[in-house]
Design a protein around this motif. Structure first.
Motif, short mmCIF file in Angstrom:
data_model
loop_
_atom_site.label_atom_id
_atom_site.label_comp_id
_atom_site.label_asym_id
_atom_site.label_seq_id
_atom_site.Cartn_x
_atom_site.Cartn_y
_atom_site.Cartn_z
N THR A 115 0.84 -1.20 0.00
CA THR A 115 0.00 0.00 0.00
C THR A 115 0.87 1.25 0.00
O THR A 115 0.64 2.19 -0.78
CB THR A 115 -0.95 0.01 1.21
N GLU A 116 1.89 1.27 0.84
CA GLU A 116 2.80 2.41 0.91
C GLU A 116 3.55 2.60 -0.40
O GLU A 116 3.75 3.73 -0.86
CB GLU A 116 3.77 2.22 2.07
N ALA A 117 3.97 1.51 -1.02
CA ALA A 117 4.67 1.59 -2.31
C ALA A 117 3.75 2.16 -3.40
O ALA A 117 4.18 2.96 -4.24
CB ALA A 117 5.19 0.22 -2.72
N ILE A 118 2.49 1.79 -3.37
CA ILE A 118 1.52 2.32 -4.34
C ILE A 118 1.37 3.83 -4.13
O ILE A 118 1.34 4.60 -5.10
CB ILE A 118 0.17 1.60 -4.22
N VAL A 119 1.30 4.26 -2.89
CA VAL A 119 1.19 5.69 -2.60
C VAL A 119 2.46 6.43 -3.07
O VAL A 119 2.37 7.52 -3.64
CB VAL A 119 0.92 5.92 -1.10
N LEU A 120 3.64 5.83 -2.85
CA LEU A 120 4.88 6.44 -3.33
C LEU A 120 4.86 6.60 -4.85
O LEU A 120 5.25 7.65 -5.38
CB LEU A 120 6.09 5.60 -2.92
N ALA A 121 4.42 5.57 -5.55
CA ALA A 121 4.33 5.64 -7.01
C ALA A 121 3.33 6.72 -7.43
O ALA A 121 3.63 7.54 -8.31
CB ALA A 121 3.94 4.29 -7.59
N ARG A 122 2.18 6.72 -6.79
CA ARG A 122 1.14 7.70 -7.12
C ARG A 122 1.63 9.13 -6.89
O ARG A 122 1.52 9.99 -7.75
CB ARG A 122 -0.10 7.43 -6.27
N ASP A 123 2.21 9.36 -5.72
CA ASP A 123 2.69 10.71 -5.38
C ASP A 123 3.88 11.13 -6.24
O ASP A 123 4.09 12.32 -6.45
CB ASP A 123 3.05 10.79 -3.90
N ARG A 176 -8.85 -4.27 -2.69
CA ARG A 176 -9.64 -3.04 -2.49
C ARG A 176 -8.77 -1.95 -1.86
O ARG A 176 -8.83 -0.79 -2.27
CB ARG A 176 -10.86 -3.31 -1.61
N GLN A 177 -7.98 -2.33 -0.86
CA GLN A 177 -7.09 -1.37 -0.20
C GLN A 177 -6.08 -0.80 -1.20
O GLN A 177 -5.84 0.40 -1.23
CB GLN A 177 -6.37 -2.03 0.97
N TRP A 178 -5.51 -1.66 -2.02
CA TRP A 178 -4.53 -1.20 -3.01
C TRP A 178 -5.18 -0.33 -4.08
O TRP A 178 -4.59 0.66 -4.50
CB TRP A 178 -3.81 -2.39 -3.64
N ALA A 179 -6.38 -0.66 -4.49
CA ALA A 179 -7.09 0.16 -5.48
C ALA A 179 -7.37 1.55 -4.92
O ALA A 179 -7.19 2.56 -5.61
CB ALA A 179 -8.40 -0.52 -5.90
N ASN A 180 -7.77 1.61 -3.67
CA ASN A 180 -8.01 2.91 -3.03
C ASN A 180 -6.73 3.72 -2.93
O ASN A 180 -6.73 4.93 -3.16
CB ASN A 180 -8.62 2.73 -1.64
N ALA A 181 -5.62 3.07 -2.61
CA ALA A 181 -4.34 3.77 -2.49
C ALA A 181 -3.89 4.33 -3.83
O ALA A 181 -3.30 5.41 -3.90
CB ALA A 181 -3.27 2.83 -1.93
N GLY A 182 -4.17 3.62 -4.91
CA GLY A 182 -3.76 4.05 -6.23
C GLY A 182 -4.62 5.16 -6.81
O GLY A 182 -4.19 5.87 -7.71
N GLU A 183 -5.81 5.32 -6.29
CA GLU A 183 -6.73 6.37 -6.72
C GLU A 183 -6.90 6.41 -8.24
O GLU A 183 -6.96 7.47 -8.84
CB GLU A 183 -6.27 7.74 -6.21
#
Length: 94
Positions: free
Chosen positions: A32-40, A69-76
């Motif tokens: 989840t944190e890695a997805i947020v890093l990629a997104r940001d 679902r958690q990962w999809a939400n993190a990726g927005e």
């Protein structure tokens, strides 16, 4: 887990390749944190390779639903994630 230690940015995509022993919950949170890093970081594509992680039991169908679902939400809707895992982690029914 220090996610930044295992996170790399390539010209076309980002890569998260953790190593070592982890629990399912720690692994889910790290991805989840890695997805947020990629997104940001404005990276549209993220390759997650968990084949070097041990200690995690294959998740149940319910757990798989929850984590995706958690990962999809993190990726927005801004990050496409590809996941590489050992064969025993993949649901043989799908």
């Amino acid at each position: 887990m220090n996610v930044a230690e295992y996170f790399q940015v390539q010209p076309e995509f980002a890569v998260f390749r953790p190593m070592g022993t982890s629990s399912l919950e720690e692994g889910i949170e790290a991805i989840t944190e890695a997805i947020v890093l990629a997104r940001d970081g404005k990276r549209r594509k993220l390759l997650v390779d968990v084949s070097g992680v041990t200690g995690i039991e294959p998740p149940s169908v319910t757990a798989r639903y929850w984590l995706v679902r958690q990962w999809a939400n993190a990726g927005e809707d801004k990050v496409i994630v590809a996941l590489v895992a050992r064969a025993e982690m993949i649901d043989s029914q799908k």
